[in-house]
Scaffold this active site. Structure first.
Site, PDB file in Angstrom:
ATOM      1  N   GLU A   1      50.395  46.974  48.646  1.00 54.25           N
ATOM      2  CA  GLU A   1      51.467  47.820  48.109  1.00 54.25           C
ATOM      3  C   GLU A   1      51.057  49.289  48.134  1.00 54.25           C
ATOM      4  OE1 GLU A   1      50.259  45.103  46.701  1.00 54.25           O
ATOM      5  OE2 GLU A   1      51.823  43.934  45.678  1.00 54.25           O
TER       6      GLU A   1
ATOM      7  N   ARG B   1      42.300  46.676  34.908  1.00 54.60           N
ATOM      8  CA  ARG B   1      43.087  46.836  33.671  1.00 54.60           C
ATOM      9  C   ARG B   1      42.289  47.511  32.566  1.00 54.60           C
ATOM     10  NH1 ARG B   1      42.070  41.825  35.126  1.00 54.60           N
ATOM     11  NH2 ARG B   1      40.942  40.368  33.786  1.00 54.60           N
TER      12      ARG B   1
END
Ligand code: G6Q
Length: 547
Positions: free
Chosen positions: A217, A273
Site C-alpha cells: 500500500e 504499533r
C-alpha cells in the site's frame, strides 16, 4: 525465558481462587458494593504521570483486587517487565527485543539491546529529526522551485499511520496552523487523490513512512506521490527536496530515489504499533516542534518509570490490565468501549484498536498451546458526547456487558462559557448511570405508567473506568499512550501470549499478491481458488471497465 517456567493460566492457584471468588460475588450489584463500602470511590483510585484513574465502578471488591494482584505475581509479571526493560528478546516468534521504552529514555540512560546501549542512536535520530523539523518550520528547507513547504503528507499504513494521525489530531492545539498535514494510508486511489487535490506540488513534502519500505500500500502510494510531484515539477532532482523517508531499509529508500541523508532510521526492536514516538512521529514533530515532541516523550517516560517501579497495587497499567482480564475472563465481556470526552482525541480509539487488538488478538500461548480462555477483547469507541446519541443505548440497555474507559479532562483547550461543564457533567453522568442504573421502583416513583416501566428501567451494574487528567498536553498524551501500551503488555503476560508479533496480518498480504496478477492478466487466467473467489474474480475482470 521466565514465561516458560510459568504454569498454564488456568492451573495457577490465583486463577482457581478467582473462579471461586467470582461465583461468590457475581450476584452483587454495584449498588450494593457502593452501599456496603461507601468509601470505595476514594479507595479504588490510582494516580501517576498526571493521570487519575478511578476504577471503583468495576464489579470488584478488595478481595478481587488482591487475587488479581496475586495472579500478576504468579504470572511472572515482575520478571517480564524487567525482561522487557532489560532488552531481552521477549518477542520470541520474531526473535527480537521489545524496546519502545528506549525511544523515550533520557540521553544519559543506558538500555542494552542486542549487545549494545541503544540510547545514543535514539538521540542521534531525534537530533536529526529536530534539525530537519526546524528547517521546514522556519522556512530554510525549500522545495525544488525555491518555495518553502506548506503541506506535509505522511504516507504509511498500520503502525506507520495510525499513531501519526492520532497524535496530530490530539495535539492540533499545539501545532503550526500555517502548515497543512495530511495522511494517506489506503491503497484505494481515492485516499491519495483527496489528500492532495488542493495542494501545490512545489510546496508539498512527502514523508514515506515504512519500517520495511516494502509494504504494498505504502509503496503504491509513494509511487503515486512521485508521479504527482514529477508531473508538475518535471525534474527527477525534485524528489530529493520533496521526499523524505522513515525506515529501517536504507537500500530500498535509496532505490526509490530518496537521498539517504534524508532518511530517519529506527530499529527492529520497535514494533510498528509501538512506533509513534520513533522517527515514525516525524509528522508529529513537524506539527508541534521538537520541544513539543520532547515533552510528549517525557510523558511516555514518566509512565514507563511508574510501570517499572510502582508497586502493582498502585500501578495504573497493571491495574488496568488486570481489570481487562477480570472483565474478559470472569465476567465474559467481549469488548471494551474507549470513550474520550475530548474532541482532540477523536482518533484515539482507532489508534488503540491496532495497539490492543494486533497485540493481544492471539489464541496460542508463547509455548505453542491453544488457549482455553478468552484473550484480547475488541476495542472500539467514539468521542463523547456523540456516542451518547448513537450506540450508548446498547451499552445501557442491551444484552451485552461492555466495560467502558471514559477519558476526560478538567480543563478545555477551547473554553467557552459553559460547554466544558456540560461535557464533564455528561461523562460523569454516563459512568454513574451505567453503574447504578434505575430500578423499576425509581421509574414508577416518577409517575411512569406500569406498562412503560420495563422499558424505562436501567439494570445498571455495567463496569467502567474513568481516567481524569487536568489538560490534554503533549506530555499528557505521552502518558496516556504508555498507559495503554503497558496495560496491553500486562494482559499479554497474564494470558501468556506474544503481544509483539502479528502473524495474522501476513496471510491476507500473501493471498493478495497471488490474486493481483490474476486480475491484471490480459487473457483469462486459470483460476485455482474456491468457486466463490473464482466467480468474484471473473465478475470483476468482466465489469471493471463497464460504465
Ligand atoms: C504493526 C504492524 C503493522 C505495520 C504496517 C506497516 O505493529 O507491524 O501495522 O506497522 O504493516 O508496515 P511498514 O512500516 O513496514 O510499512
Amino acid at each position: 525465558m521466565a514465561a516458560t517456567r510459568i504454569a498454564p493460566l488456568t492451573e495457577r492457584p490465583a486463577w482457581g481462587a478467582l473462579r471461586t471468588h467470582h461465583a461468590q460475588i457475581a450476584a452483587q450489584h454495584l449498588r450494593e458494593l457502593f452501599a456496603v463500602d461507601p468509601a470505595r470511590g476514594e479507595r479504588f483510585v490510582a494516580e501517576a504521570a498526571g493521570l487519575y484513574l478511578d476504577y471503583s465502578k468495576h464489579r470488584i471488591t478488595d478481595d478481587t483486587v488482591a487475587l488479581l494482584l496475586r495472579l500478576a505475581e504468579e504470572s511472572g509479571l515482575r520478571e517480564r517487565i524487567d525482561a522487557m526493560f532489560g532488552g531481552e528478546k521477549i518477542n520470541l516468534t520474531e526473535d527480537r527485543a521489545v524496546l519502545h521504552i528506549a525511544l523515550r529514555a533520557p540521553r544519559d540512560a543506558t538500555i542494552m539491546g542486542e549487545g549494545k546501549n541503544v540510547v545514543p542512536e535514539v538521540h542521534a535520530v531525534l537530533d536529526q529529526m529536530a534539525a530537519f523539523a526546524e528547517g521546514v518550520r522556519d522556512g530554510t528547507w525549500l522545495g525544488h522551485t525555491g518555495k518553502p513547504i506548506r503541506a506535509i503528507v505522511n504516507i504509511g499504513i498500520g503502525g506507520s499511520d495510525l499513531g501519526p494521525v492520532m497524535a496530530y489530531e490530539a495535539l492540533r492545539a499545539y501545532s503550526r496552523r500555517d502548515l497543512l498535514f495530511r495522511f494517506v494510508s489506503n491503497v484505494d486511489g481515492t485516499d491519495f487523490a483527496e489528500a492532495t487535490r488542493d495542494l501545490d506540488p512545489a510546496e508539498t513534502l512527502f514523508i514515506i513512512s515504512s519500517k520495511t519500505f516494502t509494504t504494498q500500500e505504502t509503496m503504491t502510494n509513494a509511487k503515486s506521490a512521485r508521479d504527482w510531484t514529477l508531473g508538475a515539477l518535471r525534474d527527477e532532482g525534485a524528489v530529493a527536496r520533496h521526499f523524505v523517508a522513515v525506515s529501517t531499509n536504507a537500500d530500498a529508500v535509496a532505490k526509490f530515489g530518496i537521498d539517504t541523508a534524508n532518511m530517519f532510521g529506527f530499529w527492529d526492536w520497535v514494533g510498528g504499533r509501538y512506533s509513534m514516538d520513533s522517527a515514525i512521529g516525524l509528522s508529529t514533530m513537524l506539527a508541534i516542534g521538537p520541544g513539543g515532541f520532547r515533552a510528549m516523550l517525557d510523558g511516555l517516560r514518566r509512565m514507563d518509570e511508574h510501570f517499572r517501579t510502582a508497586p502493582f497495587a498502585r500501578n495504573l497499567p497493571v491495574l488496568m490490565g488486570l481489570l481487562t482480564v477480570w472483565n474478559t475472563d470472569f465476567l465474559g465481556a467481549e469488548t471494551v468501549a474507549v470513550l474520550p470526552y475530548e474532541q482532540y482525541l477523536k482518533r484515539f480509539p482507532a489508534y488503540l484498536q491496532q495497539l490492543t487488538m494486533e497485540s493481544n488478538g492471539k489464541s496460542v500461548t508463547l509455548d505453542g498451546r491453544t488457549v482455553d480462555y478468552a484473550t484480547g477483547p475488541i476495542f472500539w469507541g467514539e468521542p463523547g458526547t456523540n456516542g451518547q446519541h448513537s450506540f450508548y443505548q446498547l451499552i445501557h440497555q442491551g444484552t451485552r456487558l461492555i466495560p467502558c474507559d471514559f477519558i476526560a479532562f478538567c480543563q478545555s483547550l477551547n473554553p467557552t462559557a459553559e460547554a466544558h461543564d456540560i461535557l464533564l457533567a455528561n461523562v460523569l453522568a454516563q459512568a454513574e448511570a451505567l453503574a447504578f442504573g434505575k430500578t423499576p421502583d425509581e421509574v414508577r416513583a416518577e409517575g411512569t405508567a406500569d406498562w412503560l416501566v420495563p422499558h424505562r428501567t436501567f439494570e445498571g451494574n455495567r463496569p467502567s473506568s474513568t481516567i481524569l487528567a487536568d489538560r490534554l498536553t503533549p506530555e499528557l498524551l505521552g502518558a496516556l499512550i504508555a498507559l495503554y501500551e503497558h496495560s496491553v503488555f500486562t494482559q499479554g503476560v497474564i494470558w501468556q501470549i506474544g503481544s509483539f508479533d502479528q502473524w495474522g496480518v501476513e496471510l491476507g498480504k500473501v493471498l493478495a499478491s497471488r490474486i493481483i496478477p490474476e486480475l491484471q492478466a490480459a487473457a483469462e487466467p486459470a483460476l485455482g481458488h474456491d468457486s466463490s473467489t473464482n466467480a468474484l474474480i471473473r465478475r470483476y475482470r468482466a465489469r471493471r471497465g463497464a460504465n
